[in-house]
Design a protein around this motif. Structure first.
Motif, PDB file in Angstrom:
ATOM      1  N   SER A  90       0.840  -1.200   0.000  1.00  5.21           N
ATOM      2  CA  SER A  90       0.000   0.000   0.000  1.00  5.21           C
ATOM      3  C   SER A  90       0.873   1.247   0.000  1.00  5.21           C
ATOM      4  O   SER A  90       0.633   2.197  -0.769  1.00  5.21           O
ATOM      5  CB  SER A  90      -0.923   0.012   1.220  1.00  5.21           C
ATOM      6  N   ALA A  91       1.896   1.254   0.843  1.00  3.12           N
ATOM      7  CA  ALA A  91       2.796   2.400   0.926  1.00  3.12           C
ATOM      8  C   ALA A  91       3.518   2.619  -0.395  1.00  3.12           C
ATOM      9  O   ALA A  91       3.693   3.768  -0.841  1.00  3.12           O
ATOM     10  CB  ALA A  91       3.808   2.196   2.051  1.00  3.12           C
ATOM     11  N   SER A  92       3.926   1.543  -1.032  1.00  2.00           N
ATOM     12  CA  SER A  92       4.596   1.657  -2.327  1.00  2.00           C
ATOM     13  C   SER A  92       3.669   2.276  -3.363  1.00  2.00           C
ATOM     14  O   SER A  92       4.069   3.154  -4.147  1.00  2.00           O
ATOM     15  CB  SER A  92       5.063   0.271  -2.797  1.00  2.00           C
ATOM     16  N   ILE A 109       1.637  11.248   0.655  1.00  2.00           N
ATOM     17  CA  ILE A 109       2.713  11.060   1.630  1.00  2.00           C
ATOM     18  C   ILE A 109       2.109  10.773   3.007  1.00  2.00           C
ATOM     19  O   ILE A 109       2.618   9.923   3.755  1.00  2.00           O
ATOM     20  CB  ILE A 109       3.618  12.308   1.684  1.00  2.00           C
ATOM     21  N   LYS A 110       1.013  11.456   3.326  1.00  3.25           N
ATOM     22  CA  LYS A 110       0.331  11.205   4.598  1.00  3.25           C
ATOM     23  C   LYS A 110      -0.186   9.775   4.667  1.00  3.25           C
ATOM     24  O   LYS A 110      -0.085   9.109   5.715  1.00  3.25           O
ATOM     25  CB  LYS A 110      -0.834  12.189   4.764  1.00  3.25           C
ATOM     26  N   GLN A 111      -0.696   9.252   3.557  1.00  2.00           N
ATOM     27  CA  GLN A 111      -1.168   7.871   3.531  1.00  2.00           C
ATOM     28  C   GLN A 111      -0.003   6.903   3.734  1.00  2.00           C
ATOM     29  O   GLN A 111      -0.127   5.882   4.406  1.00  2.00           O
ATOM     30  CB  GLN A 111      -1.876   7.567   2.199  1.00  2.00           C
ATOM     31  N   PHE A 156      12.785  -0.374   2.683  1.00  2.00           N
ATOM     32  CA  PHE A 156      12.388   0.020   1.334  1.00  2.00           C
ATOM     33  C   PHE A 156      11.354   1.136   1.404  1.00  2.00           C
ATOM     34  O   PHE A 156      11.467   2.152   0.709  1.00  2.00           O
ATOM     35  CB  PHE A 156      11.821  -1.174   0.560  1.00  2.00           C
ATOM     36  N   VAL A 157      10.367   0.969   2.264  1.00  2.00           N
ATOM     37  CA  VAL A 157       9.315   1.985   2.395  1.00  2.00           C
ATOM     38  C   VAL A 157       9.879   3.269   2.994  1.00  2.00           C
ATOM     39  O   VAL A 157       9.545   4.375   2.549  1.00  2.00           O
ATOM     40  CB  VAL A 157       8.152   1.449   3.247  1.00  2.00           C
TER      41      VAL A 157
END
Length: 391
Positions: A90-92, A109-111, A156-157
């Protein structure tokens, strides 16, 4: 007046039967593929409207409190891994949205940060902690405990987040993990880190390399050892015959203990694309040449080479049906978009719609049968950034 009844000759009956067969073949060959492929070109071209609709659904997923009970692998470790990876992918995807839609960069970016906070929680570290009998963040000074399952993915994130926000609140953590990963890879004689004790998976190491490379990009500091790591990876952990990544290797010798496989290769080429487009493209082309097929217009990817496709899958490959792997097929979508293969992207997209059952409602879009992890994976894959943009 007496009706005239037309009596068909045997020749006419045969011709009519043949016509029916031809019509049936045409309909079954083209209509399903056409129907499932509606919108594929828009996805490939990066439609803001469609990407945003998918992002809204993923935002809903990460806002609720997911738990291992939301995943039904039948194994507690795998359930915890899937929970963890839901936030990673999800972050990617959100990072890709931020880069492709800069006008909403702050929002995405907030997510990402919501996902990162989840990833840093004690709950999401438990799967790794139980395998190593130690906490990853408390053993960064040790080279005996690699904690690859947690640190490579998390870093990575963190590095990806930092390419968007240099003054990241996670900068110190990112620095410490990157330093530990570089040191552990350099000191290990096979130049890889262990995912779990005595378990080494080259695809997982692709995230470690990507996190190191992205960290260097974000901080604008050269990382000379990364090139050495990637050369070693190419020479030792990519099968010279097929060009595919070996799924697992011996932790002492580095020799393969599993086949080169579709799921690991497509997974690896996605993460390597963030730091080495050339290597990623080589892996994509090898997968296309050796494993990719099309059935009635639907793209599918084998998990194993044709000589070994009878082998069963596992938690990484997902179900393997007549040799075709669910994970390999899904991750191939990112490779197609990254490397500009519109035709195969369209075919993979049709397959995703056929089996994932897409649903658009209330300004949101998702795969009905995907679940949290399936949707997170496909979100990252379908929003993957084209190499033309990355360059």
């Amino acid at each position: 007046m007496k009706e005239r009844v037309q009596v068909l000759t045997s020749k006419q009956k045969i011709l009519r039967l043949l016509l029916c067969i031809v019509l049936f073949t045409v309909v079954t060959s083209f209509v399903p593929a056409w129907w499932c492929g509606i919108g594929a070109h828009n996805w490939f071209d990066g439609s803001k409207e469609m990407q945003t609709a998918f992002a809204r659904s993923i935002e809903d997923h990460i806002q609720v409190k997911l738990s291992m009970d939301d995943f039904g692998t039948g194994d507690e470790l795998f359930d915890r891994e899937w929970l963890f990876c839901t936030y990673i992918l999800s972050a990617s995807g959100f990072a890709q949205m931020a880069k492709q839609h800069p006008q909403r960069q702050d929002h995405y970016i907030k997510q990402m940060e919501i996902c990162i906070e989840k990833l840093l929680s004690d709950e999401l570290q438990e799967f790794d902690e139980e395998q190593w009998n130690s906490k990853a963040m408390e053993t960064l000074d040790s080279d005996a405990l690699h904690h690859g399952a947690y640190l490579a993915y998390l870093n990575f994130v963190l590095s990806l987040h930092r390419t968007l926000k240099l003054k990241s609140p996670y900068a110190k953590t990112n620095d410490l993990i990157t330093k530990a990963l570089v040191r552990r890879i350099r000191k290990n004689k096979i130049k890889l880190i262990e995912t779990y004790p005595n378990e080494v998976y080259p695809p997982d190491n692709c995230l470690a390399f990507a996190s190191i490379g992205l960290h260097a990009q974000a901080t604008q500091k050269k990382q000379p050892l990364l090139k050495e790591f990637l050369v070693n990876f190419h020479q030792r952990y990519i099968d010279p015959k097929s060009g595919l990544i070996f799924q697992a290797v011996d932790s002492s010798s580095g020799l393969p203990i599993d086949e080169p496989r579709g799921s690991g290769t497509t997974f690896g080429l996605y993460f390597l694309s963030f730091i080495d487009l050339k290597l990623s493209k080589q892996l994509y082309q090898a997968t296309k040449d050796k494993l990719a097929e099309s059935i009635l217009g639907f793209g599918v990817v084998r998990e194993y080479l044709a000589s070994t496709y009878e082998a069963t899958g596992d938690v990484d490959s997902g179900p393997v049906v007549v040799g075709y792997g669910v994970s390999a097929t899904g991750f191939m979508m990112a490779g197609a978009r990254i490397h500009g293969d519109r035709d195969y992207f369209n075919k993979i997209y049709r397959t995703s719609v056929l089996f994932g059952t897409s649903l658009s409602s209330g300004g949101k879009w998702q795969y009905v049968t995907g679940g949290p992890l399936g949707n997170a994976i496909m979100f990252a894959m379908i929003t993957a950034i084209s190499e033309k943009v990355k360059k």
